[in-house]
Design an enzyme around this catalytic site. Structure first.
Site, mmCIF file in Angstrom:
data_model
loop_
_atom_site.group_PDB
_atom_site.id
_atom_site.type_symbol
_atom_site.label_atom_id
_atom_site.label_comp_id
_atom_site.label_asym_id
_atom_site.label_seq_id
_atom_site.Cartn_x
_atom_site.Cartn_y
_atom_site.Cartn_z
ATOM 1 N N PHE A 116 0.740 -1.113 -0.116
ATOM 2 C CA PHE A 116 0.070 -0.198 0.003
ATOM 3 C C PHE A 116 0.921 1.392 -0.191
ATOM 4 O O PHE A 116 0.667 2.135 1.021
ATOM 5 C CB PHE A 116 -0.938 -0.230 1.191
ATOM 6 C CG PHE A 116 -2.167 0.887 1.150
ATOM 7 C CD1 PHE A 116 -3.092 0.449 0.073
ATOM 8 C CD2 PHE A 116 -2.180 2.015 1.665
ATOM 9 C CE1 PHE A 116 -4.367 1.213 -0.154
ATOM 10 C CE2 PHE A 116 -3.254 2.986 1.428
ATOM 11 C CZ PHE A 116 -4.301 2.445 0.569
ATOM 12 N N VAL B 55 1.798 4.114 -5.318
ATOM 13 C CA VAL B 55 0.969 3.678 -6.575
ATOM 14 C C VAL B 55 -0.345 3.075 -6.086
ATOM 15 O O VAL B 55 -1.396 3.501 -6.532
ATOM 16 C CB VAL B 55 1.678 2.773 -7.557
ATOM 17 C CG1 VAL B 55 0.793 2.152 -8.579
ATOM 18 C CG2 VAL B 55 2.935 3.504 -8.033
ATOM 19 N N LYS C 50 8.953 -3.948 -12.955
ATOM 20 C CA LYS C 50 9.530 -4.335 -14.050
ATOM 21 C C LYS C 50 10.907 -5.206 -13.797
ATOM 22 O O LYS C 50 11.322 -5.913 -14.509
ATOM 23 C CB LYS C 50 10.077 -2.845 -14.814
ATOM 24 C CG LYS C 50 10.920 -2.151 -13.606
ATOM 25 C CD LYS C 50 10.893 -0.530 -14.298
ATOM 26 C CE LYS C 50 11.301 0.446 -13.175
ATOM 27 N NZ LYS C 50 9.981 0.849 -12.199
ATOM 28 N N GLY D 84 5.467 3.714 -16.973
ATOM 29 C CA GLY D 84 4.468 3.903 -15.957
ATOM 30 C C GLY D 84 3.047 4.351 -16.790
ATOM 31 O O GLY D 84 2.335 3.543 -17.105
ATOM 32 N N GLU E 16 16.797 7.962 -5.896
ATOM 33 C CA GLU E 16 17.131 7.412 -4.238
ATOM 34 C C GLU E 16 18.465 7.705 -3.906
ATOM 35 O O GLU E 16 19.252 8.229 -4.537
ATOM 36 C CB GLU E 16 16.891 6.110 -4.412
ATOM 37 C CG GLU E 16 15.286 5.744 -4.912
ATOM 38 C CD GLU E 16 15.166 4.191 -5.183
ATOM 39 O OE1 GLU E 16 15.646 3.348 -4.035
ATOM 40 O OE2 GLU E 16 14.958 3.846 -6.127
ATOM 41 N N ASP F 94 17.734 0.213 -14.645
ATOM 42 C CA ASP F 94 16.165 0.451 -14.833
ATOM 43 C C ASP F 94 15.604 0.676 -16.061
ATOM 44 O O ASP F 94 14.905 -0.061 -16.678
ATOM 45 C CB ASP F 94 15.804 1.853 -14.010
ATOM 46 C CG ASP F 94 14.219 1.988 -14.300
ATOM 47 O OD1 ASP F 94 13.444 1.397 -13.551
ATOM 48 O OD2 ASP F 94 13.961 2.833 -15.137
ATOM 49 N N LYS G 130 13.430 -2.436 -18.646
ATOM 50 C CA LYS G 130 12.292 -2.041 -19.642
ATOM 51 C C LYS G 130 12.921 -2.450 -20.814
ATOM 52 O O LYS G 130 11.680 -2.752 -21.716
ATOM 53 C CB LYS G 130 11.900 -0.518 -19.731
ATOM 54 C CG LYS G 130 11.649 0.021 -18.174
ATOM 55 C CD LYS G 130 11.574 1.328 -17.943
ATOM 56 C CE LYS G 130 11.216 1.664 -16.462
ATOM 57 N NZ LYS G 130 11.487 3.035 -16.207
#
Lengths: 428, 428
Positions: free
Chosen positions: B10, B13, B106, B135, B191, B202, B206
């Site tokens: 939770f 998103v 991903k 996204g 981050e 990242d 994708k």
């Protein structure tokens, strides 16, 4: 098993479909769960038929629509004739004869869409038309499927490749409208009568269809205000550039408190706006929504192969649904009561180019006139003065369509002010 | 009837989904043919549960995955935890427990996708993950559905918002990499350990997923060469601009004669290329294909609401398929034998920035070295010389990855030449 198709018309786009079936047949068959077969092709007359046969096109050409509608083996009719008639009659015949229909005919769908869609629905048949808006850009299916969880608030689109090609030349090369039109005609981008493209009519057809998919509202073509590019002057282009804008012909559909507003007009776009760099014959649809925020879909708005990709995607979808037993789903399932916006609620910044005698006090007088209508200026610029006449350029703060009409009629009564152009300005 | 959903996690998103269900519930229900109901939410522990309850979140929070997997009323499990474990274990549990699964993960899908997809298939269940790539951009469903009739030849993407934000600042404001990183961290875009974003990892995840949807080939993460942005210097940025390019971190998946090539690397894009104006945290996927030609899909690559739109579109699709009785269709149905490209076939122009002592004959010597590897120059520029050392910048004609490695190792043996950077250059 193969799904048999009847093509209506064998022009540029239609002949792109065999190209795709040949180059990409395996993938198409896998997606459709069926072989696709062009069983019959309707052409105008014996003369066209003989010409195509002589040119080596190996299809079963027919000249009577009944040869397709009454052929029980044909399941899908693909209309690529364009214009209203006889396309409308043929599509209705096909639907009433139990055929699923794919079309790329934006004029027809924008004007007679509701009747055709209702006929398809009554008969439990599919009527798909992805290619009708922005040819190769899969915008309708994306709005219907992927943005299903989102709420669209505004759609802005560069929807006409011909006028965008011309404006790109006018902006980047400083060409006049007349030069740009001449070249567009020489290159085959513009027809000899370019009215539909340059006056925003073609884009307005697309705005009608986008309003259905984006907002679930069925507006009529007459509800779309449209203004073309033929009045845009090199001065307008230069001033726009100086102020950080690019002029594009933009379709703009948005929801206001009172309802939906749709218009097509030359629009000043901030140079940083994603639509501002959509150049040449390319199209793009820019969507504002409460979830995604901003997204844009860019691609060729016309052309043989791009349009054929969209048409074939529709055919594949129908073939697949035949296998799955889910045929009959409407292309656009979102539908709400149609409410048109009150012009008081349709707000925008505006650009005014005004000619006035080059004498003292004119700017003050202008400010007074705008002030009476409660319109305030964001920028004001005197661009040219030669001792006898001056050009004043104004960019206003947000104002309504009602205020726009009011101030224009006020200015029309003043002998000293000649409004050369008014264009919408998109805020940052 | 309502379709009951179990949420795993939770975070940001996940909490966007209730927003959409509330703001847009009517449209979502109409599209899904069902009410969607968040029945249970898995959180880490009692502490998190109590914190969320105290914050007013009115959900049935559970701390044991079995409470969701064993609940016969829950049909769809939505995984939004991120990282590999325990997400992987939980998804497999859910699939083996008969639940359909939606995920935005991903990393997990790029690395363990084939196992999860196979498990879903065995059980006749849906596993959808539109939000895993870019996204808010509906690129996966678009490739799977709308481009079904087309043959994709290359996909270029600005796929990482964090690095694109940083590069935009480096290009437009002249910031250093270090300044850009610091600001990105302060704004929450990066981050504290930014490795995945800035080193292209990242984006490489994708690229793996895009290669499945665009080309039907399942490559592994290790097959994607990735190079990050941390070595890009203000000199590189300035030279790019001078030569008419913009540097972006670009994922590039293309099919060559021998097979597929996928890499992520800083790339010189012509300023007129549609990807060149994708700025800030925005993402875009640019597709080259034999039918449409060029199309681009632009939008936010991350964020609560955009990602929630994609996740909810997946949920709606599953709910709808449950009603239609067509559940179990794979998200991506296109599959071909995976062949990796021979590095000899992967061609590109390249940029070389080379430091060399500022003495006579060095350019000639460089030309000789490149010539041995059969590489010719498109542009050569001596950008800085201070009497002791000089910076030479070269843009080559098309050359292969094999040639790139060969010339780099040749240059490494020469004491006089220090290769500062080599980047790919996209031709016009």
């Amino acid at each position: 098993m193969s799904v048999k198709i009847g093509l209506l018309g064998f022009g540029t786009v239609a002949s792109g479909i065999p190209f795709l079936l040949q180059e990409n047949g395996e993938k198409i068959t896998a997606a459709a769960h069926n072989e696709l077969e062009i069983a019959k092709v309707l052409v105008k007359d014996e003369e066209e038929k003989n010409r195509l046969l002589a040119a080596g096109h190996d299809y079963h050409f027919v000249t009577n629509i009944d040869d397709i509608v009454n052929d029980p083996d044909i399941q899908i009719v693909v209309e690529l004739m364009g214009r209203i008639e006889p396309a409308k009659t043929f599509i209705l015949k096909a639907l009433n004869g139990g055929k699923h229909v794919v079309s790329a005919n934006k004029d027809l769908i924008a004007v007679h869409g509701p009747e055709i869609i209702a006929t398809a629905k009554q008969n439990g048949l599919a009527f798909y038309y992805e290619a009708a808006v922005a040819g190769g850009i899969p915008i309708l299916r994306t709005l219907a499927n992927s943005l299903t969880a989102d709420k669209v608030t505004r759609i802005l689109g560069v929807l006409n490749g011909t006028s965008n090609f011309m404006l790109t030349k006018m902006v980047q090369e400083g060409w006049t409208y007349e030069d740009a039109l001449k070249t567009a005609q020489e290159l085959g981008y513009a027809e000899s009568d370019p009215t539909n493209d340059v006056e925003g009519i073609d884009a307005a057809y697309k705005a009608v269809i986008l309003s259905q998919f984006g907002f679930g509202m069925t507006i009529s073509f007459d509800d779309v205000k449209h203004q073309g590019i033929s009045n845009i002057t090199p001065d307008d282009v230069a001033v726009a550039q100086e102020m950080g804008y690019v002029i594009k012909l933009v379709g703009d559909v948005k929801e206001t408190e009172s309802g939906i507003s749709a218009e097509v007009s030359p629009t000043f776009l901030p140079q940083t706006h994603p639509l501002a760099s959509v150049n040449g014959v390319m199209n793009a649809v820019y969507v504002e929504s409460i979830g995604i925020g901003q997204s844009m879909y860019y691609g060729p708005g016309a052309g043989q192969k791009p349009t054929a990709v969209s048409v074939t995607a529709d055919i594949v979808r129908i073939a697949r649904r035949l296998t799955d037993g889910t045929i009959g789903k409407e292309f656009n399932e979102v539908s709400r009561e149609t409410k048109l916006a009150n012009p008081d609620d349709v707000l925008s910044h505006y650009y005014f180019a005004i000619n006035t005698p080059d004498k003292k006090g004119q700017i003050l007088r202008l400010a007074e006139i705008f002030s009476v209508e409660d319109i305030s200026f964001e920028q004001i610029l005197q661009t040219k003065a030669n001792g006898t006449s001056a050009r004043v350029v104004i960019i206003t703060h947000n104002m309504s369509q009602t205020q726009l009409e009011a101030v224009k009629s006020r200015l029309a009564q003043e002998a000293d002010f000649q409004v050369v152009n008014t264009f919408k300005v998109l805020g940052e």
